[in-house]
Design a protein around this motif. Structure first.
Motif, PDB file in Angstrom:
ATOM      1  N   GLN A 156       0.821  -1.205   0.000  1.00 29.92           N
ATOM      2  CA  GLN A 156       0.000   0.000   0.000  1.00 29.92           C
ATOM      3  C   GLN A 156       0.863   1.266   0.000  1.00 29.92           C
ATOM      4  N   SER A 157       2.101   1.133   0.457  1.00 23.83           N
ATOM      5  CA  SER A 157       3.032   2.266   0.471  1.00 23.83           C
ATOM      6  C   SER A 157       4.419   1.728   0.157  1.00 23.83           C
ATOM      7  N   PHE A 158       4.978   2.161  -0.970  1.00 24.43           N
ATOM      8  CA  PHE A 158       6.276   1.640  -1.400  1.00 24.43           C
ATOM      9  C   PHE A 158       6.985   2.681  -2.251  1.00 24.43           C
ATOM     10  N   ALA A 159       8.302   2.519  -2.379  1.00 23.01           N
ATOM     11  CA  ALA A 159       9.104   3.445  -3.173  1.00 23.01           C
ATOM     12  C   ALA A 159      10.212   2.684  -3.866  1.00 23.01           C
ATOM     13  N   PHE A 160      10.583   3.161  -5.038  1.00 28.51           N
ATOM     14  CA  PHE A 160      11.701   2.587  -5.770  1.00 28.51           C
ATOM     15  C   PHE A 160      12.904   3.497  -5.589  1.00 28.51           C
ATOM     16  N   ALA A 161      13.985   2.957  -5.045  1.00 29.11           N
ATOM     17  CA  ALA A 161      15.172   3.755  -4.724  1.00 29.11           C
ATOM     18  C   ALA A 161      16.281   3.622  -5.761  1.00 29.11           C
ATOM     19  N   GLY A 162      16.027   2.933  -6.855  1.00 27.89           N
ATOM     20  CA  GLY A 162      17.025   2.817  -7.908  1.00 27.89           C
ATOM     21  C   GLY A 162      18.194   1.943  -7.501  1.00 27.89           C
ATOM     22  N   TYR A 163      19.399   2.399  -7.823  1.00 29.84           N
ATOM     23  CA  TYR A 163      20.623   1.676  -7.475  1.00 29.84           C
ATOM     24  C   TYR A 163      21.210   2.247  -6.188  1.00 29.84           C
ATOM     25  N   VAL A 164      21.781   1.399  -5.360  1.00 28.09           N
ATOM     26  CA  VAL A 164      22.517   1.866  -4.192  1.00 28.09           C
ATOM     27  C   VAL A 164      23.955   2.146  -4.622  1.00 28.09           C
ATOM     28  N   PRO A 165      24.685   2.986  -3.888  1.00 30.60           N
ATOM     29  CA  PRO A 165      26.067   3.323  -4.275  1.00 30.60           C
ATOM     30  C   PRO A 165      26.974   2.095  -4.310  1.00 30.60           C
ATOM     31  N   GLN A 166      28.004   2.154  -5.130  1.00 27.47           N
ATOM     32  CA  GLN A 166      28.953   1.052  -5.239  1.00 27.47           C
ATOM     33  C   GLN A 166      30.050   1.127  -4.181  1.00 27.47           C
ATOM     34  N   THR A 167      30.416   2.342  -3.759  1.00 28.94           N
ATOM     35  CA  THR A 167      31.445   2.502  -2.738  1.00 28.94           C
ATOM     36  C   THR A 167      30.955   1.906  -1.422  1.00 28.94           C
ATOM     37  N   ALA A 169      31.392   2.296   1.854  1.00 27.19           N
ATOM     38  CA  ALA A 169      30.933   3.178   2.923  1.00 27.19           C
ATOM     39  C   ALA A 169      29.626   3.871   2.546  1.00 27.19           C
ATOM     40  N   GLU A 170      29.549   4.355   1.310  1.00 27.06           N
ATOM     41  CA  GLU A 170      28.331   5.031   0.859  1.00 27.06           C
ATOM     42  C   GLU A 170      27.177   4.045   0.735  1.00 27.06           C
ATOM     43  N   ARG A 171      27.486   2.817   0.341  1.00 32.53           N
ATOM     44  CA  ARG A 171      26.454   1.787   0.211  1.00 32.53           C
ATOM     45  C   ARG A 171      25.852   1.454   1.575  1.00 32.53           C
ATOM     46  N   ARG A 176      21.322   1.854   5.406  1.00 33.18           N
ATOM     47  CA  ARG A 176      20.788   2.268   6.699  1.00 33.18           C
ATOM     48  C   ARG A 176      19.693   3.312   6.552  1.00 33.18           C
ATOM     49  N   GLU A 177      19.861   4.222   5.599  1.00 33.40           N
ATOM     50  CA  GLU A 177      18.827   5.227   5.356  1.00 33.40           C
ATOM     51  C   GLU A 177      17.524   4.574   4.899  1.00 33.40           C
ATOM     52  N   ASN A 198      25.138  -8.483  -7.555  1.00 34.70           N
ATOM     53  CA  ASN A 198      24.064  -8.914  -6.654  1.00 34.70           C
ATOM     54  C   ASN A 198      24.596  -9.582  -5.389  1.00 34.70           C
ATOM     55  N   ALA A 199      25.568 -10.473  -5.538  1.00 33.98           N
ATOM     56  CA  ALA A 199      26.084 -11.193  -4.379  1.00 33.98           C
ATOM     57  C   ALA A 199      26.725 -10.243  -3.383  1.00 33.98           C
ATOM     58  N   ALA A 200      27.473  -9.254  -3.875  1.00 33.55           N
ATOM     59  CA  ALA A 200      28.113  -8.280  -2.987  1.00 33.55           C
ATOM     60  C   ALA A 200      27.073  -7.427  -2.268  1.00 33.55           C
ATOM     61  N   LEU A 201      26.007  -7.064  -2.969  1.00 38.41           N
ATOM     62  CA  LEU A 201      24.955  -6.277  -2.333  1.00 38.41           C
ATOM     63  C   LEU A 201      24.244  -7.089  -1.267  1.00 38.41           C
ATOM     64  N   LEU A 202      23.937  -8.338  -1.563  1.00 38.70           N
ATOM     65  CA  LEU A 202      23.288  -9.178  -0.561  1.00 38.70           C
ATOM     66  C   LEU A 202      24.154  -9.293   0.692  1.00 38.70           C
ATOM     67  N   GLN A 203      25.451  -9.484   0.505  1.00 35.22           N
ATOM     68  CA  GLN A 203      26.354  -9.580   1.646  1.00 35.22           C
ATOM     69  C   GLN A 203      26.333  -8.293   2.464  1.00 35.22           C
ATOM     70  N   ALA A 204      26.336  -7.139   1.779  1.00 40.60           N
ATOM     71  CA  ALA A 204      26.286  -5.851   2.475  1.00 40.60           C
ATOM     72  C   ALA A 204      24.978  -5.688   3.239  1.00 40.60           C
ATOM     73  N   LEU A 205      23.887  -6.143   2.650  1.00 36.85           N
ATOM     74  CA  LEU A 205      22.590  -6.057   3.326  1.00 36.85           C
ATOM     75  C   LEU A 205      22.584  -6.911   4.592  1.00 36.85           C
ATOM     76  N   LEU A 206      23.094  -8.115   4.504  1.00 33.18           N
ATOM     77  CA  LEU A 206      23.090  -9.010   5.660  1.00 33.18           C
ATOM     78  C   LEU A 206      24.000  -8.499   6.774  1.00 33.18           C
ATOM     79  N   GLN A 207      25.057  -7.792   6.399  1.00 33.77           N
ATOM     80  CA  GLN A 207      25.977  -7.250   7.392  1.00 33.77           C
ATOM     81  C   GLN A 207      25.464  -5.953   8.018  1.00 33.77           C
ATOM     82  N   THR A 208      24.573  -5.252   7.302  1.00 30.32           N
ATOM     83  CA  THR A 208      24.166  -3.908   7.734  1.00 30.32           C
ATOM     84  C   THR A 208      22.792  -3.870   8.378  1.00 30.32           C
TER      85      THR A 208
END
Length: 255
Positions: A156-167, A169-171, A176-177, A198-208
């Motif tokens: 019912q409430s959602f947003a598309f945030a595009g791509y997350v940063p590759q760096t 620290a910024e990612r 977190r935001e 994709n694999a690197a992003l998933l790892q960052a998500l699980l760590q963050t």
């Protein structure tokens, strides 16, 4: 010139298997009416002429094109609007619509899914409205909506945030935001990444992400090897996915 004398701009979805080694049968993932309508168009605006010709060739195998492939008028959007997007208002797309002003129907197509949704094309649609052209969106697969429906998160409430940063620290900061926004407001946050990251992003998500945050992935939607999974981060950490992540994937976080 009267509105009746002008052509229409059709927003033509494309299958979600762009860049994949195995393609889904077109008739299995695209509505009949969309394919029939596309087969009658001869003027196109696209991201890439080569991939558009390949798509038209697939359509022609099911519904013969009204004009030979070599005589199709195909115009590419400028390269600079592909990644940065074309909604800022700096790109004037009106010259691309000259054929419609002459009375011919035109098609707008992206590499995958619906044009102007997580893809360039909004400047063309905006220009069509400004020129008094009728804009007709056709039915077809949209990875963001399919992923949202399969996520079990707030639809019912959602947003598309595009791509997350590759760096890194910024990612992490961006993750977190997005998590804070999702947990505080209940708004599902959708985002994507290039398949080989994709694999690197998933790892960052699980760590963050916090352990009780819900994370959903939809990988290779509409393809035979496609899958969707939604669970709390703690569960993801315990049972990491065994399926490959080298296909187009939509990520979502929420509560």
């Amino acid at each position: 010139m009267s509105a009746a004398a002008k052509g229409k701009l059709y927003l033509v979805p494309a299958p979600l298997d762009f860049g994949c080694d195995i393609q889904a049968p077109l008739q299995d993932v695209m509505p009949l009416q969309t394919l029939q309508t596309a087969s009658q168009l001869t003027c196109w605006i696209c991201e890439n002429a080569k991939s558009t010709r390949a798509y038209l060739k697939r359509i022609d195998a099911l519904h013969p094109l009204s004009a030979p492939l070599q005589s199709q008028q195909i115009q590419e959007l400028p390269r600079e609007v592909h990644k940065k997007g074309d909604h800022g208002g700096n790109f004037d797309a009106r010259p691309l619509l000259a054929a419609a002003l002459e009375g011919r129907d035109m098609g707008l197509v992206s590499e995958a899914g619906m044009p102007a949704i997580a893809d360039p094309g909004s400047s063309v649609v905006r220009a069509a409205h400004d020129l008094g052209l009728e804009v007709v969106p056709l039915t077809g697969p949209m990875s963001l909506m399919l992923a949202l429906a399969a996520s079990g998160l707030n639809g019912q409430s959602f947003a598309f945030a595009g791509y997350v940063p590759q760096t890194p620290a910024e990612r992490v900061q961006r993750i977190r935001e997005l998590e804070s926004l999702a947990l505080k407001s209940g708004q599902t946050q959708l985002f994507i990444e290039t398949p080989y990251r994709n694999a690197a992003l998933l790892q960052a998500l699980l760590q963050t992400l916090q352990s009780n945050t819900r994370l959903a992935l939809s990988c290779g939607l509409t393809l035979g090897a496609g899958w969707s999974r939604s669970a709390q981060v703690s569960t993801w950490k315990r049972d990491k996915p065994q399926a490959p992540l080298d296909l187009p994937t939509v990520f979502a976080i929420g509560r």
